[in-house]
Design a protein around this motif. Structure first.
Motif, PDB file in Angstrom:
ATOM      1  N   GLY A  30     -23.615  42.861 -17.072  1.00 42.64           N
ATOM      2  CA  GLY A  30     -24.385  41.705 -16.628  1.00 42.64           C
ATOM      3  C   GLY A  30     -25.383  41.329 -17.700  1.00 42.64           C
ATOM      4  O   GLY A  30     -25.804  42.174 -18.494  1.00 42.64           O
ATOM      5  N   GLY A  31     -25.754  40.064 -17.719  1.00 43.32           N
ATOM      6  CA  GLY A  31     -26.710  39.653 -18.734  1.00 43.32           C
ATOM      7  C   GLY A  31     -27.313  38.317 -18.375  1.00 43.32           C
ATOM      8  O   GLY A  31     -26.871  37.636 -17.443  1.00 43.32           O
ATOM      9  N   GLY A  32     -28.326  37.959 -19.120  1.00 45.68           N
ATOM     10  CA  GLY A  32     -28.964  36.681 -18.848  1.00 45.68           C
ATOM     11  C   GLY A  32     -30.118  36.452 -19.786  1.00 45.68           C
ATOM     12  O   GLY A  32     -30.171  37.025 -20.881  1.00 45.68           O
ATOM     13  N   GLY A  33     -31.052  35.642 -19.329  1.00 46.19           N
ATOM     14  CA  GLY A  33     -32.199  35.340 -20.150  1.00 46.19           C
ATOM     15  C   GLY A  33     -32.886  34.082 -19.677  1.00 46.19           C
ATOM     16  O   GLY A  33     -32.580  33.538 -18.613  1.00 46.19           O
ATOM     17  N   ARG A  34     -33.823  33.659 -20.510  1.00 43.96           N
ATOM     18  CA  ARG A  34     -34.642  32.494 -20.188  1.00 43.96           C
ATOM     19  C   ARG A  34     -33.996  31.239 -20.756  1.00 43.96           C
ATOM     20  O   ARG A  34     -33.357  31.299 -21.811  1.00 43.96           O
ATOM     21  N   TYR A  35     -34.108  30.134 -20.028  1.00 51.47           N
ATOM     22  CA  TYR A  35     -33.503  28.882 -20.497  1.00 51.47           C
ATOM     23  C   TYR A  35     -34.477  27.733 -20.250  1.00 51.47           C
ATOM     24  O   TYR A  35     -34.243  26.865 -19.419  1.00 51.47           O
ATOM     25  N   ASP A  36     -35.577  27.753 -21.002  1.00 55.14           N
ATOM     26  CA  ASP A  36     -36.662  26.795 -20.745  1.00 55.14           C
ATOM     27  C   ASP A  36     -36.304  25.343 -21.077  1.00 55.14           C
ATOM     28  O   ASP A  36     -36.990  24.420 -20.629  1.00 55.14           O
ATOM     29  N   GLY A  37     -35.209  25.149 -21.832  1.00 57.36           N
ATOM     30  CA  GLY A  37     -34.864  23.777 -22.201  1.00 57.36           C
ATOM     31  C   GLY A  37     -33.717  23.188 -21.401  1.00 57.36           C
ATOM     32  O   GLY A  37     -33.381  22.019 -21.559  1.00 57.36           O
ATOM     33  N   LEU A  38     -33.107  23.996 -20.537  1.00 63.09           N
ATOM     34  CA  LEU A  38     -31.839  23.561 -19.927  1.00 63.09           C
ATOM     35  C   LEU A  38     -31.995  22.381 -18.960  1.00 63.09           C
ATOM     36  O   LEU A  38     -31.226  21.423 -19.021  1.00 63.09           O
ATOM     37  N   VAL A  39     -32.995  22.450 -18.080  1.00 62.12           N
ATOM     38  CA  VAL A  39     -33.144  21.377 -17.081  1.00 62.12           C
ATOM     39  C   VAL A  39     -33.366  20.042 -17.799  1.00 62.12           C
ATOM     40  O   VAL A  39     -32.740  19.028 -17.456  1.00 62.12           O
ATOM     41  N   ALA A  40     -34.202  20.048 -18.841  1.00 63.43           N
ATOM     42  CA  ALA A  40     -34.444  18.808 -19.593  1.00 63.43           C
ATOM     43  C   ALA A  40     -33.166  18.341 -20.281  1.00 63.43           C
ATOM     44  O   ALA A  40     -32.869  17.147 -20.310  1.00 63.43           O
ATOM     45  N   GLN A  41     -32.423  19.301 -20.810  1.00 63.28           N
ATOM     46  CA  GLN A  41     -31.163  18.960 -21.480  1.00 63.28           C
ATOM     47  C   GLN A  41     -30.170  18.306 -20.525  1.00 63.28           C
ATOM     48  O   GLN A  41     -29.313  17.535 -20.910  1.00 63.28           O
ATOM     49  N   LEU A  42     -30.322  18.632 -19.244  1.00 57.23           N
ATOM     50  CA  LEU A  42     -29.426  18.056 -18.246  1.00 57.23           C
ATOM     51  C   LEU A  42     -30.018  16.793 -17.614  1.00 57.23           C
ATOM     52  O   LEU A  42     -29.536  16.305 -16.604  1.00 57.23           O
ATOM     53  N   GLY A  43     -31.106  16.313 -18.209  1.00 60.82           N
ATOM     54  CA  GLY A  43     -31.647  15.029 -17.772  1.00 60.82           C
ATOM     55  C   GLY A  43     -32.842  15.126 -16.849  1.00 60.82           C
ATOM     56  O   GLY A  43     -33.293  14.108 -16.317  1.00 60.82           O
ATOM     57  N   GLY A  44     -33.368  16.329 -16.631  1.00 60.11           N
ATOM     58  CA  GLY A  44     -34.526  16.498 -15.746  1.00 60.11           C
ATOM     59  C   GLY A  44     -35.827  16.592 -16.531  1.00 60.11           C
ATOM     60  O   GLY A  44     -35.833  16.475 -17.757  1.00 60.11           O
ATOM     61  N   GLN A  45     -36.917  16.785 -15.791  1.00 58.60           N
ATOM     62  CA  GLN A  45     -38.213  17.011 -16.425  1.00 58.60           C
ATOM     63  C   GLN A  45     -38.183  18.386 -17.087  1.00 58.60           C
ATOM     64  O   GLN A  45     -37.504  19.286 -16.575  1.00 58.60           O
ATOM     65  N   PRO A  46     -38.897  18.566 -18.188  1.00 57.55           N
ATOM     66  CA  PRO A  46     -38.935  19.902 -18.802  1.00 57.55           C
ATOM     67  C   PRO A  46     -39.365  20.942 -17.767  1.00 57.55           C
ATOM     68  O   PRO A  46     -40.414  20.786 -17.142  1.00 57.55           O
ATOM     69  N   THR A  47     -38.522  21.945 -17.531  1.00 59.25           N
ATOM     70  CA  THR A  47     -38.753  22.941 -16.479  1.00 59.25           C
ATOM     71  C   THR A  47     -38.258  24.297 -16.972  1.00 59.25           C
ATOM     72  O   THR A  47     -37.084  24.419 -17.318  1.00 59.25           O
ATOM     73  N   PRO A  48     -39.120  25.292 -16.994  1.00 55.47           N
ATOM     74  CA  PRO A  48     -38.651  26.602 -17.464  1.00 55.47           C
ATOM     75  C   PRO A  48     -37.757  27.289 -16.433  1.00 55.47           C
ATOM     76  O   PRO A  48     -37.819  26.967 -15.243  1.00 55.47           O
ATOM     77  N   GLY A  49     -36.932  28.202 -16.885  1.00 54.57           N
ATOM     78  CA  GLY A  49     -36.064  28.936 -15.961  1.00 54.57           C
ATOM     79  C   GLY A  49     -35.620  30.236 -16.588  1.00 54.57           C
ATOM     80  O   GLY A  49     -35.695  30.414 -17.816  1.00 54.57           O
ATOM     81  N   CYS A  50     -35.189  31.144 -15.734  1.00 54.28           N
ATOM     82  CA  CYS A  50     -34.723  32.443 -16.232  1.00 54.28           C
ATOM     83  C   CYS A  50     -33.752  32.998 -15.200  1.00 54.28           C
ATOM     84  O   CYS A  50     -33.900  32.729 -14.001  1.00 54.28           O
ATOM     85  N   GLY A  51     -32.762  33.762 -15.660  1.00 54.26           N
ATOM     86  CA  GLY A  51     -31.805  34.312 -14.685  1.00 54.26           C
ATOM     87  C   GLY A  51     -30.812  35.255 -15.316  1.00 54.26           C
ATOM     88  O   GLY A  51     -30.902  35.572 -16.507  1.00 54.26           O
TER      89      GLY A  51
END
Ligand code: HAM
Length: 405
Positions: free
Chosen positions: A277-298
């Motif tokens: 299993g693996g993962g990490g932080r993706y602080d740019g993903l929501v913005a890249q998909l057209g949303g407001q800049p929103t941090p995320g991790c999983g």
């Protein structure tokens, strides 16, 4: 006779003990994640191809070679989901989840599809348990997620687990580092094929040409102060709770959306496909998909690999309370009544002889057997004590509930 049709390569049926083991895993995952405030999300099995092309990254193996994409009747390109993070971010935006208290914590247990070459532990349809926390850049989110996956693997009894963590910093720091690394590769690597591969993602050379990359600059040394502090804070929290890890300055994940923390759990009990299993932080993903800049991790963990890495005792099938044979509709009604009152009941459906009925009931570990007669009576046998009595059909459940014949 016509030829039999088999499952497509890299896919499999789930039945018997495997199905029970998966159910047990699902229960453990649900308990651990819901206790930590994650609620279940299920997204569609297929999405717009664009979601993955933009979210996962056009230069990744997943998008370049491994997606099952098809056109629907309206000419739209759709793709069987190869991973769950981009879909969860899409759902976060689509349902206005930024209005909820942040971070929004979601978990899933779903099937995913990648057209990879099948081998032990690598399939074309596989299942993942995943967890995503969207809306907070607190390093405690990263650490908490890592602790939860460690707890899941420990509870499942996964063997030979090792955790590697790294930080990729911001895209800007990574871009600057990329130039530095490419310059190093140009000066120090003489294999033309390797140099060509480095143009795509020079970090991969740490894997494919470790000897030539031994003295190469490391990304961790190129991080800015805020990223360095974030990574230090994650590590401190892991140290505090006694999670063992190795810092891996060259940890590469097969998806482009990561920023800052990345991590991977491997198991020595698995062969070449050691990533559990693996993962990490993706602080740019929501913005890249057209949303407001929103941090995320999983993270996501492969169900098949978790099961392969854990030496699990076979899970016992649920016990059968009552096995019913004999005259219908009485027998049929008795089974329905038993189930309505919460009992596990089976109706004889194979036309077995009385002897065969008892043999089958024994095999299932049934506690009681009722043989229904034509006269409104039933022979009720307690398989544990061996006691047997003739009782009125209408009173069978009463006798069973009372625990006595
Ligand atoms: P991933 O590393 O691509 O990450 O996949 C996670 C896990 O899924 C792997 O560690 C492995 O156990 C399992 N897996 C992947 N491909 C296969 C396959 N072909 N056959 C069997 N198991 C496989 C992701 O998918 C990211 N979405 C994780 C994530 C969530 N990052 C942030 N949030």
């Amino acid at each position: 006779m016509s030829e039999r049709i088999q499952v497509p390569k890299g896919t499999f049926d789930v039945l018997g003990d495997d199905a029970l083991a998966r159910d047990a895993l699902a229960k453990v995952a649900q308990q651990i994640l819901e206790r930590a405030g994650y609620s279940r999300i299920e997204t569609p099995a297929f999405e717009a191809t664009e979601l993955f092309a933009r979210g996962v990254g056009a230069s990744t193996d997943i998008v370049r070679k491994e997606m099952y994409s098809f056109e629907d009747a309206g000419g739209r390109s759709l793709t069987l989901r190869p991973e769950g993070t981009a879909p969860v971010c899409r759902a976060y935006m689509e349902h206005g989840m930024h209005k909820r208290p942040q971070p929004v914590k979601l978990w899933y247990l779903s099937s995913f599809f990648r057209a990879e070459a099948p081998q032990a532990g690598r399939f074309r349809q596989f299942w993942q348990v995943g967890a995503e926390a969207i809306g907070s850049d607190d390093p405690a989110v990263d650490a908490e997620l890592i602790v939860l996956l460690a707890e899941l693997l420990e509870t499942l009894g996964s063997q030979g687990i090792r955790l590697r963590i790294g930080s990729l910093g911001t895209p800007e720091a990574r871009a600057a580092y990329r130039e530095e690394l490419l310059a190093f590769v140009a000066d120090n690597v003489d294999d033309a094929a390797l140099i060509a591969r480095a143009q795509d993602n020079p970090l991969r050379l740490f894997d494919s040409a470790p000897a030539q990359m031994a003295d190469a600059p490391r990304l961790l040394d190129a991080l800015g102060d805020a990223d360095r502090d974030h990574f230090a804070a994650v590590r401190e929290l892991l140290d505090d709770v006694g999670i063992a890890y190795e810092v891996d300055t060259t940890l590469v994940r097969g998806l482009d959306y990561y920023t800052r923390t990345v991590f991977e759990f491997t198991s020595d009990a698995l062969g070449a496909q050691s990533g559990v299993g693996g993962g990490g932080r993706y602080d740019g993903l929501v913005a890249q998909l057209g949303g407001q800049p929103t941090p995320g991790c999983g993270w996501a963990a492969g169900v098949e690999r978790m099961l392969l890495s854990s030496q699990q005792a076979a899970v016992a099938p649920p016990p059968v309370d009552l096995y019913v044979a004999g005259e219908r509709p009485g027998a049929f009604r008795l089974v329905a009544d038993a189930r309505r009152t919460g009992h596990a009941a089976r109706l004889e459906l194979a036309g077995r002889s009385i002897k065969g009925v008892f043999k089958q009931a024994d095999r299932l570990g049934a506690r009681y057997v009722a043989i229904v007669g034509a006269d409104g009576q039933a022979e009720l046998k307690d398989m544990e004590t061996g006691e047997q009595r003739t009782v009125a059909l209408d009173t069978v459940m009463h006798h069973i509930r009372g625990g006595q014949l």
